[in-house]
Scaffold this motif. Structure first.
Motif, PDB file in Angstrom:
ATOM      1  N   SER A 203       0.842  -1.203   0.000  1.00 27.31           N
ATOM      2  CA  SER A 203       0.000   0.000   0.000  1.00 27.31           C
ATOM      3  C   SER A 203       0.868   1.239   0.000  1.00 27.31           C
ATOM      4  CB  SER A 203      -0.903  -0.017   1.235  1.00 27.31           C
ATOM      5  OG  SER A 203      -1.920   0.955   1.129  1.00 27.31           O
ATOM      6  N   GLY A 204       0.220   2.377   0.004  1.00 28.85           N
ATOM      7  CA  GLY A 204       0.934   3.638   0.085  1.00 28.85           C
ATOM      8  C   GLY A 204      -0.107   4.735   0.181  1.00 28.85           C
ATOM      9  N   THR A 205       0.338   5.946   0.366  1.00 28.12           N
ATOM     10  CA  THR A 205      -0.567   7.084   0.272  1.00 28.12           C
ATOM     11  C   THR A 205       0.242   8.283  -0.193  1.00 28.12           C
ATOM     12  OG1 THR A 205      -1.991   8.636   1.452  1.00 28.12           O
ATOM     13  CG2 THR A 205      -0.350   7.515   2.767  1.00 28.12           C
ATOM     14  N   VAL A 207      -0.387  11.166   0.809  1.00 28.41           N
ATOM     15  CA  VAL A 207      -0.464  12.172   1.871  1.00 28.41           C
ATOM     16  C   VAL A 207       0.645  11.899   2.880  1.00 28.41           C
ATOM     17  CG1 VAL A 207      -1.964  13.218   3.612  1.00 28.41           C
ATOM     18  CG2 VAL A 207      -2.945  12.304   1.520  1.00 28.41           C
ATOM     19  N   ASN A 295      -2.587  11.097  11.950  1.00 30.48           N
ATOM     20  CA  ASN A 295      -3.728  10.216  12.193  1.00 30.48           C
ATOM     21  C   ASN A 295      -4.069   9.393  10.970  1.00 30.48           C
ATOM     22  OD1 ASN A 295      -4.752  10.276  14.790  1.00 30.48           O
ATOM     23  ND2 ASN A 295      -5.786  12.216  14.471  1.00 30.48           N
ATOM     24  N   ASN A 296      -4.057  10.051   9.823  1.00 31.08           N
ATOM     25  CA  ASN A 296      -4.388   9.380   8.569  1.00 31.08           C
ATOM     26  C   ASN A 296      -3.394   8.256   8.287  1.00 31.08           C
ATOM     27  OD1 ASN A 296      -6.131   9.398   6.172  1.00 31.08           O
ATOM     28  ND2 ASN A 296      -4.293   9.952   5.056  1.00 31.08           N
ATOM     29  N   GLN A 299      -3.884   5.386  10.712  1.00 32.34           N
ATOM     30  CA  GLN A 299      -5.060   4.572  10.410  1.00 32.34           C
ATOM     31  C   GLN A 299      -4.825   3.639   9.228  1.00 32.34           C
ATOM     32  OE1 GLN A 299      -8.734   6.600   9.210  1.00 32.34           O
ATOM     33  NE2 GLN A 299      -9.850   5.057  10.349  1.00 32.34           N
ATOM     34  N   ILE A 300      -4.245   4.174   8.144  1.00 37.37           N
ATOM     35  CA  ILE A 300      -4.016   3.321   6.979  1.00 37.37           C
ATOM     36  C   ILE A 300      -2.978   2.247   7.316  1.00 37.37           C
ATOM     37  CG2 ILE A 300      -3.269   3.279   4.568  1.00 37.37           C
ATOM     38  CD1 ILE A 300      -4.385   6.011   4.207  1.00 37.37           C
ATOM     39  N   TYR A 302      -2.510   0.872  10.249  1.00 40.27           N
ATOM     40  CA  TYR A 302      -3.187  -0.131  11.049  1.00 40.27           C
ATOM     41  C   TYR A 302      -4.033  -1.054  10.181  1.00 40.27           C
ATOM     42  CZ  TYR A 302      -7.307  -2.080  13.073  1.00 40.27           C
ATOM     43  OH  TYR A 302      -8.337  -2.927  13.344  1.00 40.27           O
ATOM     44  N   LEU A 303      -4.780  -0.470   9.239  1.00 38.09           N
ATOM     45  CA  LEU A 303      -5.647  -1.294   8.396  1.00 38.09           C
ATOM     46  C   LEU A 303      -4.833  -2.298   7.582  1.00 38.09           C
ATOM     47  CD1 LEU A 303      -8.254   1.360   7.215  1.00 38.09           C
ATOM     48  CD2 LEU A 303      -8.716  -0.656   8.604  1.00 38.09           C
ATOM     49  N   ASN A 304      -3.640  -1.882   7.156  1.00 39.60           N
ATOM     50  CA  ASN A 304      -2.808  -2.816   6.403  1.00 39.60           C
ATOM     51  C   ASN A 304      -2.164  -3.869   7.297  1.00 39.60           C
ATOM     52  OD1 ASN A 304      -2.614  -2.286   3.378  1.00 39.60           O
ATOM     53  ND2 ASN A 304      -2.541  -0.234   4.239  1.00 39.60           N
ATOM     54  N   LEU A 306      -3.553  -5.028   9.944  1.00 38.68           N
ATOM     55  CA  LEU A 306      -4.678  -5.915  10.244  1.00 38.68           C
ATOM     56  C   LEU A 306      -4.891  -6.911   9.116  1.00 38.68           C
ATOM     57  CD1 LEU A 306      -7.227  -6.473  11.995  1.00 38.68           C
ATOM     58  CD2 LEU A 306      -8.429  -4.852  10.543  1.00 38.68           C
ATOM     59  N   ARG A 307      -4.817  -6.391   7.922  1.00 36.25           N
ATOM     60  CA  ARG A 307      -5.065  -7.204   6.736  1.00 36.25           C
ATOM     61  C   ARG A 307      -4.161  -8.426   6.684  1.00 36.25           C
ATOM     62  NH1 ARG A 307      -3.868  -4.142   1.218  1.00 36.25           N
ATOM     63  NH2 ARG A 307      -4.359  -5.819  -0.223  1.00 36.25           N
ATOM     64  N   TRP A 337      -6.928   1.884  17.181  1.00 34.14           N
ATOM     65  CA  TRP A 337      -7.622   1.127  16.151  1.00 34.14           C
ATOM     66  C   TRP A 337      -7.398  -0.371  16.301  1.00 34.14           C
ATOM     67  CZ3 TRP A 337     -11.468   3.266  13.977  1.00 34.14           C
ATOM     68  CH2 TRP A 337     -11.471   4.631  13.688  1.00 34.14           C
TER      69      TRP A 337
ATOM     70  N   ASP B 252      -7.375   8.342  -0.413  1.00 34.41           N
ATOM     71  CA  ASP B 252      -7.386   7.807   0.935  1.00 34.41           C
ATOM     72  C   ASP B 252      -8.760   7.376   1.408  1.00 34.41           C
ATOM     73  OD1 ASP B 252      -4.518   9.484   2.484  1.00 34.41           O
ATOM     74  OD2 ASP B 252      -4.721   8.019   0.905  1.00 34.41           O
ATOM     75  N   LYS B 255      -9.324   4.159  -0.200  1.00 33.72           N
ATOM     76  CA  LYS B 255      -8.456   3.160   0.387  1.00 33.72           C
ATOM     77  C   LYS B 255      -9.012   2.677   1.715  1.00 33.72           C
ATOM     78  CE  LYS B 255      -4.512   4.013  -0.726  1.00 33.72           C
ATOM     79  NZ  LYS B 255      -3.527   5.079  -0.858  1.00 33.72           N
ATOM     80  N   LEU B 259     -10.421  -0.968   2.334  1.00 38.66           N
ATOM     81  CA  LEU B 259      -9.796  -1.855   3.317  1.00 38.66           C
ATOM     82  C   LEU B 259     -10.823  -2.357   4.325  1.00 38.66           C
ATOM     83  CD1 LEU B 259      -6.394  -0.019   3.865  1.00 38.66           C
ATOM     84  CD2 LEU B 259      -6.694  -2.309   2.948  1.00 38.66           C
ATOM     85  N   TRP B 293      -8.375  -0.722  -6.208  1.00 38.10           N
ATOM     86  CA  TRP B 293      -7.874  -1.419  -5.023  1.00 38.10           C
ATOM     87  C   TRP B 293      -8.525  -2.783  -4.861  1.00 38.10           C
ATOM     88  CZ3 TRP B 293      -3.478  -0.043  -3.220  1.00 38.10           C
ATOM     89  CH2 TRP B 293      -3.084   1.306  -3.256  1.00 38.10           C
TER      90      TRP B 293
END
Lengths: 411, 367
Positions: A203-205, A207, A295-296, A299-300, A302-304, A306-307, A337, B252, B255, B259, B293
């Protein structure tokens, strides 16, 4: 703690033609150029320096290789000031110790390992100005090579930071993989690391640090990333952020577990007609911005994690810079989270993963095994991460607290 | 299309003491106040209006209830301009049609269903200015109640938007659950919906409509959210492009939404709240990102009454106090040909004004 040495195989005798010691590696990113270089301490009075250029004998008695003792140094420059970087390399003659291909006839040509997009973008510039040929290594390979090196070779590299408490992490090498690496540079890359050299970018962002700096400049007119971080330090995010309590008239939204101080909407209070940009303190703007981006990312991440069932999330890149508010925000987000399942971890040499990985890739051309030993000065008592001090090596200057004692074994 | 009617049970005969028809529901959020209210068309010349206040007989022949025909209307105000909202309610006398508890003696007291944080924050203000008691309903309950109502009761409510193509979605009621609802208000809540009234809030983010509006205001001279969207539409403002394209327009949000959908094996992601407003660039970016995604597994879906989920859910909660069954029929004017989502036009009811294209024909059956 036993003093140990970091070993990197080099080429034979430095005095022979064609034999040189790997010296310098670069990671040329969108915003910053990171350098890692090795130097011996010829003029130092201490024992490390007196070992000089060439000495036989080994610390562990198993091998009979000449050893060069010295230090690994870490320096960074803004990519927009690439000429300062070239001058630095020129002045310290770092390019003259470059790795040389044994099969080729001896030449003056320096070949330096480099990663990051700039290894392509600035290849010609390096050739013209310093006669350096950049030997390009893949950035993701280098990030992973760099972090694995640090986690294995450097004492007290990784640490957690929760509620003002910094705690170094003991890395158990049998239980290191898999983990998530979140590298926060101009943009953010997230890699699932399964072993040395084994990983997947999951993943990535967009931001990331570049967004923080860019938006921050527009909002506050600050002149540098560090200035922006410093501003955020004195800010109060409640001025600009809309909290749950602001919507509920002071109460919690307890049914879904949100306390009244939870941020419901970042920058949400700025929608009111009464105030313009000039009416807000730059400190408050910087703080809300930092909080939002941290925060953003938390969160991302953490979601990854978790995945893929990952419990450890290491944060690399120059976004954090030991800034306690950032580390706290990210740690709290991950902890919240994941309900405590996952842990956020930070790295002392966070921004140099790519450059270290590039440096490490010199050894590919030599041995099969890397015997890795560790040698670190005890962590300095003027702990630069304690309390609220921001710790970050200024551009171009060496911070001796971050350099790593290092030995090169010539094969 | 068969014209059908939306039925909500009300109290007996409106002319009798103690009998009133549920009229108005509010969702008072951090940035916007959303109103849903029902009105009959007494002075309309058409057949709907002539049914008047009281008429017997039913469209489907099964029941013998008096029926009130009218329309459900949708209006919004900025929360910072709450007095405009109070004036509106006052002027249209919406509070006088309030639901009344049958057991209590008839009084002048109006009790109005309200959700959102402002139902707490502004409770006193409503009492002082209009004599209204706000009967508070949980916001998440209302969001879910509202979207389920729309998906079942309103024709052509949900649609996909990919590469410039808008396509309405046929909702199969036997295959609706579970799905993910992403409500983008001032902030964002993400709910996994498993059935009517069955859901779990699985995630959220503070980077929402309030962030876009707030940052956008600080960085440009725009005076309103709509002006910001309009500016982004012109495509030559780098600040807005960055805000919409990178932070909000899609990557985002999509995403985090994706997710969460992945986590629970959900194939449909509905987007609610007032962030999107039919803005094609936003919908396109979100749709493309979700598609990318999820490798085509998940679909992003949008709603025509996107910002009124909470208010509709609050409105719907009046019926809790009445019947066991809700027989739901649908009555919609054919979708207007001046399709407000076609091409590049931004479609959004301006504050305080009614957009008749978005109102829903509606009947109330008195039990």
């Amino acid at each position: 703690m036993d003093p140990k040495e970091v070993e990197i195989p080099g080429n034979s005798d430095p005095n022979q033609p064609g034999g040189r010691i790997s010296h310098l590696a670069l990671d040329i990113g969108g915003s910053l150029i990171k350098l890692v270089y090795f130097s011996t301490n010829y003029d130092a009075d201490d024992e490390v320096g007196r070992s000089g250029k060439k000495s036989l004998g080994v610390p562990n008695g198993n091998r009979d290789y000449p050893v060069l003792k010295g230090r690994l140094h870490f320096v960074k420059f803004e990519t927009s000031k690439i000429n300062d970087c070239l001058d630095f390399i020129q002045t310290k003659q770092l390019h003259l110790g470059g790795y040389q291909n044994l099969e080729a006839p001896p030449t003056d040509k320096s070949i330096i390992k480099a990663t990051g997009g700039g290894a392509y973008k600035y290849a010609d510039l390096f050739k013209e100005k310093l006669g350096i040929s950049l030997d390009k290594e893949d950035e993701m390979d280098c990030l992973v090579g760099g972090i694995n090196f640090l986690l294995k070779a450097v004492h007290q590299e990784a640490f957690t930071y929760m509620e003002g408490q910094k705690e170094f992490v003991q890395i158990d090498h049998n239980d290191l993989y898999p983990y998530l690496l979140v590298n926060i540079g101009s943009g953010v890359s997230m890699l699932k690391v399964d072993g040395d050299g084994k990983f997947e970018r999951v993943s990535g962002t967009s931001v990331g640090g570049g967004t923080f700096w860019g938006l921050g400049r527009l909002l506050t007119n600050c002149k540098s990333f560090d200035e922006l971080l410093k501003l955020s330090h004195q800010g109060n995010n409640r001025v600009i952020d809309m909290l749950v309590g602001d919507i509920f008239g002071g109460m919690d939204y307890s049914k879904i577990g949100l306390s009244s101080t939870t941020i419901a909407s970042s920058f949400g209070k700025a929608i009111s007609d009464n105030k313009e940009l000039e009416d807000y303190r730059p400190e408050d703007l910087a703080r809300s911005l930092l909080r939002m981006i941290s925060n953003n990312i938390g969160q991302i991440s953490y979601l990854n994690a978790l995945r893929f069932g990952l419990k450890r999330i290491f944060f690399g890149g120059f976004f954090i810079r030991g800034h306690t508010y950032t580390m706290d925000t990210i740690s709290v987000a991950v902890h919240f989270w994941s309900k405590g399942e996952a842990k956020a971890m930070f790295l002392r040499h966070e921004g140099f993963l790519g450059a270290l990985g590039a440096f490490r890739s010199y050894e590919k051309h030599g041995l099969d095994d890397t015997m890795v030993h560790r040698l670190m000065r005890p962590f300095p008592t003027t702990a630069c991460l304690a309390g609220d001090k921001i710790c970050s090596p200024p551009n171009g200057e060496l911070n001796e607290n971050d350099s790593i004692e290092f030995s090169v074994y010539a094969s």
